[in-house]
Structure formats: structure tokens, C-alpha cells
Design a protein around this motif. Structure first.
Motif, PDB file in Angstrom:
ATOM      1  N   PHE A  94       0.955  -1.336   0.282  1.00  0.00           N
ATOM      2  CA  PHE A  94       0.365  -0.160  -0.361  1.00  0.00           C
ATOM      3  C   PHE A  94       0.933   1.516   0.089  1.00  0.00           C
ATOM      4  CE2 PHE A  94      -2.407  -3.807   2.328  1.00  0.00           C
ATOM      5  CZ  PHE A  94      -3.800  -3.495   1.428  1.00  0.00           C
ATOM      6  N   GLY A  95       0.633   2.365  -0.490  1.00  0.00           N
ATOM      7  CA  GLY A  95       0.872   3.475  -0.968  1.00  0.00           C
ATOM      8  C   GLY A  95       0.799   4.399  -2.008  1.00  0.00           C
ATOM      9  N   ILE A  96       1.316   6.095  -1.726  1.00  0.00           N
ATOM     10  CA  ILE A  96       1.069   6.853  -2.724  1.00  0.00           C
ATOM     11  C   ILE A  96       1.718   6.378  -3.695  1.00  0.00           C
ATOM     12  CG2 ILE A  96       1.030   9.223  -3.293  1.00  0.00           C
ATOM     13  CD1 ILE A  96       0.167   9.414  -0.399  1.00  0.00           C
ATOM     14  N   ALA A  97       2.586   5.971  -3.592  1.00  0.00           N
ATOM     15  CA  ALA A  97       3.813   5.491  -4.831  1.00  0.00           C
ATOM     16  C   ALA A  97       4.512   5.251  -4.627  1.00  0.00           C
ATOM     17  CB  ALA A  97       4.471   7.230  -5.779  1.00  0.00           C
ATOM     18  N   ILE A  98       4.785   4.068  -5.163  1.00  0.00           N
ATOM     19  CA  ILE A  98       5.799   2.719  -4.637  1.00  0.00           C
ATOM     20  C   ILE A  98       6.796   1.936  -6.063  1.00  0.00           C
ATOM     21  CG2 ILE A  98       5.863  -0.325  -4.823  1.00  0.00           C
ATOM     22  CD1 ILE A  98       2.685   0.206  -3.789  1.00  0.00           C
TER      23      ILE A  98
END
Length: 130
Positions: A94-98
Motif C-alpha cells: 500500500f502506498g501513494i507511490a511504489i
């Protein structure tokens, strides 16, 4: 390569005085286009790799601007009687950008990737001010 951006190729092997040279590539850390304020759920990754006689490709990740990479899993690059293998890792992130980092450190082996797919689902973030 070096710090000024020049790329070099060494025709003398894949080790330095008997120690494996750890080669790696990193992907860009980029949010979903047009989904500002959305969180990404990465459901998994898939890579198409050239077959090696030994070694695994290590996959690491960094989320939402993190500079340190965390282990995501390994992809075995051996396959008897094949010219390439397709390997998968399915574990939610999960994240805003990976961002992903692909590497190996097996002496006298190099790795080759012809495809790298990331399966992503956008999820709307909900913020509550208290």
C-alpha cells in the motif's frame, strides 16, 4: 556506470577478486496518473527472465517516498529446457507511490529481464479532521 552518467561494459567477468558484483535496477516511484490523493494497492509483480544455471532475482520495494528498500520476495531464474521463465510474487503493498529494486549477487551470473509487470488497484483515501 559512474556518478557522471557514463555507462561502461566490462568484458572480463562478473566478479571482483572472487566476490560477486551485485547488479541491480530500480523502477521509477510514480503515483497513478490522474489519481492525485489516491492510494495504490499493488497486488503483485510478474517478470519474464532469461534462464540462468543458478541464482534468484531479489525484489525489494520502497513506498511513498521512502528511501530504504524492504524485501518483497525472490524470483528463481532457473528452468531446465527453457530459454526464459515467468515468475510471480503476489503480496499486497500500500502506498501513494511504489518503487521496485531488482538485484542479484550470485558470482559469475548476470540477469536479464524482458518484461516486468506491476498489478495495481487504485483506492480512494478518506481523510477525517478531528
Amino acid at each position: 556506470g559512474d556518478y557522471v552518467g557514463k555507462v561502461y561494459r566490462d568484458y572480463n567477468g562478473t566478479s571482483d577478486n572472487g566476490t560477486a558484483i551485485s547488479a541491480y535496477i530500480t523502477t521509477r516511484a510514480q503515483p497513478l496518473p490522474g489519481y492525485v490523493g489516491w492510494t495504490m494497492v499493488v497486488r503483485g509483480v510478474r517478470a519474464k527472465l532469461d534462464v540462468q544455471s543458478a541464482g534468484s532475482l531479489t525484489v525489494e520495494y520502497a513506498t511513498s517516498g521512502t528511501t530504504a528498500f524492504t524485501s518483497y520476495g525472490t524470483m528463481l531464474m532457473t528452468g531446465s529446457g527453457k530459454t526464459f521463465v515467468v515468475r510471480d510474487i503476489y503480496d499486497p503493498l500500500f502506498g501513494i507511490a511504489i518503487q521496485f529494486k531488482l538485484s542479484q549477487a550470485v558470482i559469475n551470473q548476470t540477469f536479464s529481464i524482458s518484461e516486468f509487470d506491476v498489478f495495481v488497484t487504485p483506492v480512494r483515501s478518506v481523510g477525517v479532521d478531528i
